[in-house]
Design a protein around this motif. Sequence first.
Motif, PDB file in Angstrom:
ATOM      1  N   LYS A  81       0.823  -1.203   0.000  1.00 41.80           N
ATOM      2  CA  LYS A  81       0.000   0.000   0.000  1.00 41.80           C
ATOM      3  C   LYS A  81       0.862   1.260   0.000  1.00 41.80           C
ATOM      4  CE  LYS A  81      -3.940  -2.127   2.376  1.00 41.80           C
ATOM      5  NZ  LYS A  81      -4.888  -2.019   3.508  1.00 41.80           N
ATOM      6  N   ALA A  87      -1.023   4.009  -1.506  1.00 35.37           N
ATOM      7  CA  ALA A  87      -2.442   4.105  -1.153  1.00 35.37           C
ATOM      8  C   ALA A  87      -2.853   5.536  -0.834  1.00 35.37           C
ATOM      9  CB  ALA A  87      -2.747   3.192   0.026  1.00 35.37           C
ATOM     10  N   ARG A 133      -5.507   7.692  -2.793  1.00 26.27           N
ATOM     11  CA  ARG A 133      -6.959   7.579  -2.704  1.00 26.27           C
ATOM     12  C   ARG A 133      -7.565   8.474  -1.626  1.00 26.27           C
ATOM     13  NH1 ARG A 133      -5.547   1.944  -3.145  1.00 26.27           N
ATOM     14  NH2 ARG A 133      -6.140   1.554  -0.986  1.00 26.27           N
ATOM     15  N   TYR A 134      -6.734   9.178  -0.880  1.00 23.72           N
ATOM     16  CA  TYR A 134      -7.242  10.018   0.205  1.00 23.72           C
ATOM     17  C   TYR A 134      -7.114  11.496  -0.171  1.00 23.72           C
ATOM     18  CZ  TYR A 134      -6.639   5.543   2.521  1.00 23.72           C
ATOM     19  OH  TYR A 134      -6.688   4.210   2.822  1.00 23.72           O
ATOM     20  N   TYR A 146     -10.661  10.664  -7.303  1.00 28.47           N
ATOM     21  CA  TYR A 146     -10.960   9.298  -6.852  1.00 28.47           C
ATOM     22  C   TYR A 146     -12.360   9.227  -6.245  1.00 28.47           C
ATOM     23  CZ  TYR A 146     -10.733   4.906  -4.294  1.00 28.47           C
ATOM     24  OH  TYR A 146     -10.995   3.655  -3.805  1.00 28.47           O
ATOM     25  N   VAL A 157     -15.436   6.704  -7.337  1.00 30.95           N
ATOM     26  CA  VAL A 157     -16.136   5.803  -6.420  1.00 30.95           C
ATOM     27  C   VAL A 157     -17.647   5.985  -6.536  1.00 30.95           C
ATOM     28  CG1 VAL A 157     -16.562   5.300  -3.981  1.00 30.95           C
ATOM     29  CG2 VAL A 157     -14.223   5.628  -4.785  1.00 30.95           C
ATOM     30  N   ALA A 206      -9.733   3.910  -9.353  1.00 30.03           N
ATOM     31  CA  ALA A 206     -10.748   2.983  -8.855  1.00 30.03           C
ATOM     32  C   ALA A 206     -10.643   1.623  -9.528  1.00 30.03           C
ATOM     33  CB  ALA A 206     -12.139   3.571  -9.064  1.00 30.03           C
ATOM     34  N   GLU A 227     -19.166  -2.334  -7.632  1.00 31.33           N
ATOM     35  CA  GLU A 227     -18.540  -2.179  -6.328  1.00 31.33           C
ATOM     36  C   GLU A 227     -17.087  -1.735  -6.533  1.00 31.33           C
ATOM     37  OE1 GLU A 227     -20.012  -2.526  -3.341  1.00 31.33           O
ATOM     38  OE2 GLU A 227     -21.899  -2.841  -4.421  1.00 31.33           O
ATOM     39  N   VAL A 228     -16.548  -0.995  -5.564  1.00 29.76           N
ATOM     40  CA  VAL A 228     -15.166  -0.553  -5.624  1.00 29.76           C
ATOM     41  C   VAL A 228     -14.310  -1.476  -4.777  1.00 29.76           C
ATOM     42  CG1 VAL A 228     -13.554   1.319  -5.152  1.00 29.76           C
ATOM     43  CG2 VAL A 228     -15.833   1.831  -6.038  1.00 29.76           C
ATOM     44  N   GLU A 229     -13.263  -2.006  -5.371  1.00 27.82           N
ATOM     45  CA  GLU A 229     -12.334  -2.892  -4.677  1.00 27.82           C
ATOM     46  C   GLU A 229     -11.446  -2.067  -3.742  1.00 27.82           C
ATOM     47  OE1 GLU A 229     -10.711  -5.788  -3.088  1.00 27.82           O
ATOM     48  OE2 GLU A 229     -11.828  -6.441  -4.875  1.00 27.82           O
ATOM     49  N   THR A 230     -11.364  -2.476  -2.474  1.00 30.56           N
ATOM     50  CA  THR A 230     -10.566  -1.724  -1.494  1.00 30.56           C
ATOM     51  C   THR A 230      -9.349  -2.495  -1.013  1.00 30.56           C
ATOM     52  OG1 THR A 230     -11.961  -2.535   0.314  1.00 30.56           O
ATOM     53  CG2 THR A 230     -12.564  -0.424  -0.708  1.00 30.56           C
TER      54      THR A 230
END
Length: 363
Positions: free
Chosen positions: A247, A250, A253-254, A259, A263, A297, A356-359
Amino acid sequence: MTLDNQHWERISAYLSGDLSQDERNAFESWLQDSDSNRLLFQEARLVWESSRIKLRVKNPATEEELLKLRARIKSQQPAGRIIPLFRNSALLKIAASLTLVTVAAYFYWTLRDTETVIASGDQVLTLYLPDSSRVWLNTNSTLSYTEDFTKENRTVTLKGEAYFQVKRDTAHTFEVVTPATTAVVLGTSFNVNDADSATIVTVAEGKVRFAERDAAREKDVVLTPREQATFHHRKKTMDRSRSRDMKFAAWRRYKNVQYEKEVKNSGLYLATQYTWRKNQINQSVIEGTIRNSASLAVYRDIVLYVTYSQPGGPQKTSRLVIGETVNPGQTIDYRRRLLDIFTETNVLHVKVESAEVETGDHY
């Protein structure tokens, strides 16, 4: 190391393209004579190109400002020896026509007019460079590049953190410069985190050549996928390891408006192309592809909304679920059947309804 008038004039002539081919060859030969010569040239080029030491000359036509310029450069250089640049008089005729005041003014106005500086502020930015390379710029970070980015080189200057997806170009390397390091690639994906005490490079795809800034080539570290290197600024040491943290990027995505949009609006980024036909038992068979055009995403459990009808009959609907995961930029194939065995379907439409969004762990 001192930067006297003669060397300023000769370097500026080279940078501004005022030399003949023979004179350029002689200059480049001079660069190879010693590390001191190369360091001198690199410092002068930084003044010409880099935002970090961008000149802020109030009145370039004054001797006072010129002295400040020279003092600034001198303060950043270690002691050393400069080998005479040329032993013939050809270049001297050109150099003599340039004054230090003109050089200082040119540096200032050129940098001011041709440099692009991008600051992220309190949001993660997604942007494209002139060569179509994509960059995610973390919060409180800046990225800059000059107007000649795609003409002679692909060099960007980074302060903070960024993730790069570099468009491959075998004729031009891509270089990320931080205050302490350089990372050079041809085409790949990697993360650069320029922190106060260390610079960390983590590779997702391809290869990255990473080193202390202006270090000799033999000190480079070549990183491959899932490898990471950390250059410690104070100790000037390099650590290399396998990256166990999947990650590491990662953060993209914040605080990322793009992004968040991906979503909430999967239908804007998932597109399907399809054909359909009746099989031997009069059942409609749909074959198609789904492409994900989102930047970050990752979608799964994609719901396809199908409408179909027969001549003179009512419209019917059906929902088909595609369970495969679709990564950004990826296209997948699908094949599904409708329960319309006893109908004479002659009109059929398919569109993406939701996903659906994969997390999970992904770059």
